[in-house]
Write a protein that holds these residues in place. Structure first.
Motif, short mmCIF file in Angstrom:
data_model
loop_
_atom_site.label_atom_id
_atom_site.label_comp_id
_atom_site.label_asym_id
_atom_site.label_seq_id
_atom_site.Cartn_x
_atom_site.Cartn_y
_atom_site.Cartn_z
N LEU A 26 0.83 -1.20 0.00
CA LEU A 26 0.00 0.00 0.00
C LEU A 26 0.87 1.25 0.00
O LEU A 26 0.64 2.18 -0.78
CB LEU A 26 -0.93 -0.01 1.22
N GLU A 27 1.87 1.28 0.87
CA GLU A 27 2.77 2.44 0.93
C GLU A 27 3.55 2.60 -0.37
O GLU A 27 3.73 3.73 -0.85
CB GLU A 27 3.74 2.28 2.11
N ALA A 28 4.03 1.50 -0.93
CA ALA A 28 4.78 1.58 -2.18
C ALA A 28 3.93 2.19 -3.29
O ALA A 28 4.40 3.02 -4.06
CB ALA A 28 5.28 0.20 -2.59
N LEU A 29 2.67 1.79 -3.34
CA LEU A 29 1.77 2.30 -4.36
C LEU A 29 1.46 3.78 -4.15
O LEU A 29 1.56 4.59 -5.06
CB LEU A 29 0.48 1.49 -4.40
N ILE A 30 1.09 4.14 -2.93
CA ILE A 30 0.65 5.50 -2.66
C ILE A 30 1.82 6.49 -2.60
O ILE A 30 1.76 7.57 -3.18
CB ILE A 30 -0.17 5.55 -1.36
N LEU A 31 2.89 6.13 -1.91
CA LEU A 31 3.98 7.07 -1.70
C LEU A 31 4.99 7.11 -2.83
O LEU A 31 5.58 8.16 -3.10
CB LEU A 31 4.70 6.75 -0.38
N PHE A 32 5.19 5.97 -3.51
CA PHE A 32 6.22 5.91 -4.54
C PHE A 32 5.67 5.63 -5.94
O PHE A 32 6.41 5.69 -6.92
CB PHE A 32 7.26 4.84 -4.19
N PRO A 57 -0.55 -5.18 10.47
CA PRO A 57 -1.99 -4.92 10.31
C PRO A 57 -2.24 -3.78 9.32
O PRO A 57 -1.45 -2.84 9.20
CB PRO A 57 -2.44 -4.53 11.71
N TYR A 58 -3.35 -3.87 8.63
CA TYR A 58 -3.75 -2.84 7.67
C TYR A 58 -3.83 -1.47 8.34
O TYR A 58 -3.39 -0.46 7.78
CB TYR A 58 -5.11 -3.22 7.06
N ALA A 59 -4.36 -1.43 9.56
CA ALA A 59 -4.50 -0.16 10.28
C ALA A 59 -3.13 0.50 10.51
O ALA A 59 -3.00 1.72 10.40
CB ALA A 59 -5.21 -0.38 11.61
N THR A 60 -2.12 -0.30 10.79
CA THR A 60 -0.77 0.24 10.99
C THR A 60 -0.26 0.87 9.70
O THR A 60 0.33 1.95 9.72
CB THR A 60 0.18 -0.87 11.46
N ALA A 61 -0.48 0.18 8.59
CA ALA A 61 -0.06 0.72 7.30
C ALA A 61 -0.79 2.03 6.99
O ALA A 61 -0.18 2.98 6.50
CB ALA A 61 -0.31 -0.29 6.19
N MET A 62 -2.07 2.09 7.30
CA MET A 62 -2.84 3.32 7.04
C MET A 62 -2.35 4.48 7.89
O MET A 62 -2.27 5.62 7.42
CB MET A 62 -4.33 3.08 7.29
N VAL A 63 -1.99 4.21 9.14
CA VAL A 63 -1.46 5.27 10.01
C VAL A 63 -0.17 5.82 9.41
O VAL A 63 0.04 7.03 9.35
CB VAL A 63 -1.24 4.74 11.44
N ARG A 64 0.70 4.93 8.94
CA ARG A 64 1.96 5.39 8.35
C ARG A 64 1.72 6.17 7.07
O ARG A 64 2.35 7.21 6.83
CB ARG A 64 2.89 4.20 8.09
N VAL A 65 0.81 5.71 6.22
CA VAL A 65 0.50 6.42 4.97
C VAL A 65 -0.08 7.79 5.27
O VAL A 65 0.26 8.78 4.61
CB VAL A 65 -0.47 5.60 4.09
N ASN A 66 -0.93 7.88 6.27
CA ASN A 66 -1.58 9.15 6.60
C ASN A 66 -0.62 10.21 7.13
O ASN A 66 -0.97 11.38 7.19
CB ASN A 66 -2.72 8.93 7.58
N LYS A 67 0.59 9.83 7.47
CA LYS A 67 1.61 10.81 7.86
C LYS A 67 2.08 11.62 6.65
O LYS A 67 2.56 12.73 6.81
CB LYS A 67 2.81 10.11 8.49
N TYR A 68 1.97 11.03 5.45
CA TYR A 68 2.52 11.66 4.26
C TYR A 68 1.50 11.99 3.19
O TYR A 68 1.79 12.75 2.28
CB TYR A 68 3.57 10.73 3.64
#
Length: 82
Positions: A26-32, A57-68
């Motif tokens: 998810l992060e690779a797709l959204i951030l990069f 967990p998906y929620a952890t990934a979403m928290v990290r994505v929402n920082k950026y």
């Protein structure tokens, strides 16, 4: 693997991974803008890098994505008479 216009995005994902920071699909797709993170990981492993995998967990990934990134829905009219 990559077309010329995506090389920079893939390089950014590789640098992120090699700095020791975790990255989800998810992060690779959204951030990069990298849609195939496993291929990037495969290439790094083929080059001799040790890449550890773990499930988060998906929620952890979403928290990290929402920082950026901030996502907002736009209202699209379904009325053709507008």
């Amino acid at each position: 693997m990559a077309k010329a216009n995506t090389t920079g995005m893939i390089q950014a994902a590789k640098e992120h991974l090699l700095s020791g920071l975790p990255t989800t699909r998810l992060e690779a797709l959204i951030l990069f803008g990298v849609s195939n993170l496993p291929e990037v990981v495969y290439e790094l492993r083929q080059a001799g890098w040790v890449i550890k995998s773990r499930t988060i967990p998906y929620a952890t990934a979403m928290v990290r994505v929402n920082k950026y990134a901030v996502f907002a829905a736009t209202r699209q009219s379904t009325n053709t008479r507008d």
